[in-house]
Design an enzyme around this catalytic site. Structure first.
Site, PDB file in Angstrom:
ATOM      1  N   ASN A 152     -19.556  35.806  46.241  1.00 29.51           N
ATOM      2  CA  ASN A 152     -19.248  36.361  47.564  1.00 29.51           C
ATOM      3  C   ASN A 152     -20.514  37.063  48.044  1.00 29.51           C
ATOM      4  O   ASN A 152     -20.834  38.149  47.580  1.00 29.51           O
ATOM      5  CB  ASN A 152     -18.069  37.341  47.429  1.00 29.51           C
ATOM      6  CG  ASN A 152     -17.771  38.072  48.728  1.00 29.51           C
ATOM      7  OD1 ASN A 152     -18.338  37.762  49.776  1.00 29.51           O
ATOM      8  ND2 ASN A 152     -16.870  39.047  48.652  1.00 29.51           N
ATOM      9  N   TRP A 153     -21.209  36.405  48.959  1.00 31.41           N
ATOM     10  CA  TRP A 153     -22.497  36.947  49.420  1.00 31.41           C
ATOM     11  C   TRP A 153     -22.323  38.117  50.385  1.00 31.41           C
ATOM     12  O   TRP A 153     -23.292  38.764  50.766  1.00 31.41           O
ATOM     13  CB  TRP A 153     -23.328  35.844  50.087  1.00 31.41           C
ATOM     14  CG  TRP A 153     -23.845  34.798  49.147  1.00 31.41           C
ATOM     15  CD1 TRP A 153     -23.614  34.701  47.792  1.00 31.41           C
ATOM     16  CD2 TRP A 153     -24.691  33.679  49.474  1.00 31.41           C
ATOM     17  NE1 TRP A 153     -24.252  33.593  47.271  1.00 31.41           N
ATOM     18  CE2 TRP A 153     -24.928  32.948  48.292  1.00 31.41           C
ATOM     19  CE3 TRP A 153     -25.263  33.215  50.653  1.00 31.41           C
ATOM     20  CZ2 TRP A 153     -25.711  31.791  48.242  1.00 31.41           C
ATOM     21  CZ3 TRP A 153     -26.041  32.060  50.625  1.00 31.41           C
ATOM     22  CH2 TRP A 153     -26.264  31.358  49.431  1.00 31.41           C
ATOM     23  N   LYS A 154     -21.092  38.333  50.852  1.00 35.88           N
ATOM     24  CA  LYS A 154     -20.800  39.408  51.818  1.00 35.88           C
ATOM     25  C   LYS A 154     -21.746  39.308  53.018  1.00 35.88           C
ATOM     26  O   LYS A 154     -22.118  38.202  53.397  1.00 35.88           O
ATOM     27  CB  LYS A 154     -20.847  40.775  51.125  1.00 35.88           C
ATOM     28  CG  LYS A 154     -19.911  40.802  49.909  1.00 35.88           C
ATOM     29  CD  LYS A 154     -19.619  42.161  49.357  1.00 35.88           C
ATOM     30  CE  LYS A 154     -18.682  42.036  48.172  1.00 35.88           C
ATOM     31  NZ  LYS A 154     -18.320  43.322  47.578  1.00 35.88           N
ATOM     32  N   HIS A 192      -9.640  40.289  50.976  1.00 34.44           N
ATOM     33  CA  HIS A 192     -10.587  41.079  50.179  1.00 34.44           C
ATOM     34  C   HIS A 192     -10.361  42.562  50.476  1.00 34.44           C
ATOM     35  O   HIS A 192     -10.041  42.932  51.609  1.00 34.44           O
ATOM     36  CB  HIS A 192     -12.020  40.670  50.530  1.00 34.44           C
ATOM     37  CG  HIS A 192     -13.037  41.274  49.607  1.00 34.44           C
ATOM     38  ND1 HIS A 192     -13.465  42.570  49.741  1.00 34.44           N
ATOM     39  CD2 HIS A 192     -13.667  40.760  48.525  1.00 34.44           C
ATOM     40  CE1 HIS A 192     -14.340  42.829  48.770  1.00 34.44           C
ATOM     41  NE2 HIS A 192     -14.479  41.750  48.026  1.00 34.44           N
ATOM     42  N   GLU A 251     -12.317  44.910  50.980  1.00 31.37           N
ATOM     43  CA  GLU A 251     -13.138  45.460  52.076  1.00 31.37           C
ATOM     44  C   GLU A 251     -12.500  45.151  53.430  1.00 31.37           C
ATOM     45  O   GLU A 251     -12.581  45.949  54.362  1.00 31.37           O
ATOM     46  CB  GLU A 251     -14.581  44.914  51.981  1.00 31.37           C
ATOM     47  CG  GLU A 251     -15.341  45.617  50.867  1.00 31.37           C
ATOM     48  CD  GLU A 251     -16.461  44.795  50.237  1.00 31.37           C
ATOM     49  OE1 GLU A 251     -16.899  43.799  50.817  1.00 31.37           O
ATOM     50  OE2 GLU A 251     -16.885  45.174  49.121  1.00 31.37           O
ATOM     51  N   GLU A 299      -8.964  42.139  41.886  1.00 31.82           N
ATOM     52  CA  GLU A 299     -10.166  42.917  42.160  1.00 31.82           C
ATOM     53  C   GLU A 299      -9.797  44.392  42.286  1.00 31.82           C
ATOM     54  O   GLU A 299      -9.455  44.853  43.387  1.00 31.82           O
ATOM     55  CB  GLU A 299     -10.811  42.439  43.460  1.00 31.82           C
ATOM     56  CG  GLU A 299     -11.304  41.013  43.401  1.00 31.82           C
ATOM     57  CD  GLU A 299     -12.557  40.836  44.231  1.00 31.82           C
ATOM     58  OE1 GLU A 299     -13.557  40.358  43.683  1.00 31.82           O
ATOM     59  OE2 GLU A 299     -12.561  41.224  45.412  1.00 31.82           O
ATOM     60  N   GLY A 349     -18.464  46.871  43.511  1.00 29.32           N
ATOM     61  CA  GLY A 349     -19.738  47.433  43.955  1.00 29.32           C
ATOM     62  C   GLY A 349     -20.056  48.788  43.355  1.00 29.32           C
ATOM     63  O   GLY A 349     -20.953  49.482  43.815  1.00 29.32           O
ATOM     64  N   SER A 360     -17.816  44.249  39.901  1.00 26.33           N
ATOM     65  CA  SER A 360     -18.972  44.525  39.044  1.00 26.33           C
ATOM     66  C   SER A 360     -19.120  43.539  37.883  1.00 26.33           C
ATOM     67  O   SER A 360     -19.496  43.927  36.775  1.00 26.33           O
ATOM     68  CB  SER A 360     -18.947  45.971  38.549  1.00 26.33           C
ATOM     69  OG  SER A 360     -19.027  46.866  39.654  1.00 26.33           O
ATOM     70  N   GLY A 392     -19.743  39.597  43.470  1.00 23.09           N
ATOM     71  CA  GLY A 392     -20.403  40.080  44.678  1.00 23.09           C
ATOM     72  C   GLY A 392     -21.902  40.216  44.462  1.00 23.09           C
ATOM     73  O   GLY A 392     -22.654  39.247  44.487  1.00 23.09           O
ATOM     74  N   GLY A 393     -22.336  41.441  44.211  1.00 25.78           N
ATOM     75  CA  GLY A 393     -23.764  41.765  44.118  1.00 25.78           C
ATOM     76  C   GLY A 393     -24.571  40.818  43.247  1.00 25.78           C
ATOM     77  O   GLY A 393     -25.667  40.373  43.645  1.00 25.78           O
TER      78      GLY A 393
HETATM   79  P1  PGA Z   1     -19.138  43.204  43.171  1.00 24.05           P
HETATM   80  O1  PGA Z   1     -18.145  42.665  44.303  1.00 24.05           O
HETATM   81  O2  PGA Z   1     -19.318  42.089  42.185  1.00 24.05           O
HETATM   82  O3  PGA Z   1     -20.402  43.526  43.905  1.00 24.05           O
HETATM   83  O4  PGA Z   1     -18.486  44.395  42.558  1.00 24.05           O
HETATM   84  C1  PGA Z   1     -17.050  41.851  43.978  1.00 24.05           C
HETATM   85  C2  PGA Z   1     -16.308  41.480  45.216  1.00 24.05           C
HETATM   86  O5  PGA Z   1     -16.275  42.275  46.164  1.00 24.05           O
HETATM   87  O6  PGA Z   1     -15.730  40.383  45.306  1.00 24.05           O
END
Ligand code: PGA
Length: 260
Positions: A12-14, A97, A99, A169, A175, A215, A236-237
């Site tokens: 997930n590149w956000k 998600h 977020e 999640e 994050g 994470s 994500g990251g």
């Molecule tokens: P993260 O994000 O790996 O940066 O914690 C995961 C996600 O939001 O899907």
């Protein structure tokens, strides 16, 4: 994990990367994925969809988006429809998600509508559920997961539900660098599988892929994937770093090591 379920690693590149960097990263991932690896998807920003679709053409790496609107078209300035994502070459779309839920007010009812819209356009949704730290500390984790999961899939015909991938999640792990322990992840995944069984029976539950997200990194993927109900990861990251993401895709578990 069950041999019935194909492992799945989604990035997930956000809201990251311009076109040149997106193209470079997509190429690096495509070149690093080999036969026999987990299924891989890149959920990229809208602006990069067409460029990344072109790069991934003919490769096993799938394209995904990070959000969608539930209506098929209309006067919804700034939104994007499931059909448009399918048109751009998406196979997957992330729905619900945390977020989106937390920062953009997405309710369980909205998530449900988005899930239906994605399925209606032939996309495979990645449905995210997860509790906040406060909910975990006040023993509300199971209630929150049950409500989010049930509300999302309620009323879906089983053949449609079978196209969903779930992602556990925990909000406190996203994050933050704080990953759920393999035991915490397994407990939640087994619980989600039980909810799936209650909703659509054991066959559906046994086939449902449940990813862990929060994470995930090269250092913790092996232990997570060693859990019987962890079928992959939503990253994500670390999905923005080719070496780390490829190491996550090339995870090893004791079972895999024994096979080699
Ligand atoms: P993260 O994000 O790996 O940066 O914690 C995961 C996600 O939001 O899907």
């Amino acid at each position: 994990m069950s041999p019935k379920r194909i492992p799945f690693i989604a990035g997930n590149w956000k809201m990251h990367l311009g076109l040149a960097d997106a193209a470079k990263l997509a190429r690096e991932i495509k070149d690093g994925v080999g036969a026999g690896d987990a299924e891989v998807a890149l959920c990229v920003p809208y602006t990069a969809l067409i460029v990344v679709a072109e790069i991934l053409k003919g490769s096993p790496v799938r394209l995904g988006a990070q959000n969608l609107h539930w209506e098929p078209q209309g006067a919804f300035t700034g939104e994007i429809a499931a059909g448009q994502l399918a048109d751009a070459g998406c196979r997957y779309v992330i729905v619900g998600h945390s977020e989106r839920r937390r920062l953009f007010g997405e309710t369980n009812a909205i998530v449900h509508k988005k899930l239906g819209a994605a399925l209606g356009a032939g996309l495979s949704p990645i449905l995210c559920v997860g509790e906040t730290l406060e909910e975990r500390e006040s023993q509300k984790t199971w209630g929150v997961l049950a409500e989010q999961f049930r509300a999302a899939i309620s009323g879906l015909p089983p053949v449609e539900a079978a196209k969903i991938t779930a992602a556990y999640e925990p909000v406190w792990a996203i994050g933050t660098g704080k990953t759920a322990s393999p035991g915490q992840a397994e407990e939640a995944h087994a619980f989600i599988r039980k909810l799936a069984s209650q909703a659509h029976g054991d066959g559906f539950a046994a086939g449902l892929r449940i990813l862990y997200g929060g994470s995930v990194k090269a250092e913790n993927i092996d232990a997570l994937m060693a859990q019987p109900d962890v079928d992959g990861a939503l990253v994500g990251g670390e999905s923005l770093k080719p070496i780390s993401f490829l190491r996550i895709i090339h995870y090893t578990t004791p079972a895999a090591a024994a096979r080699n």
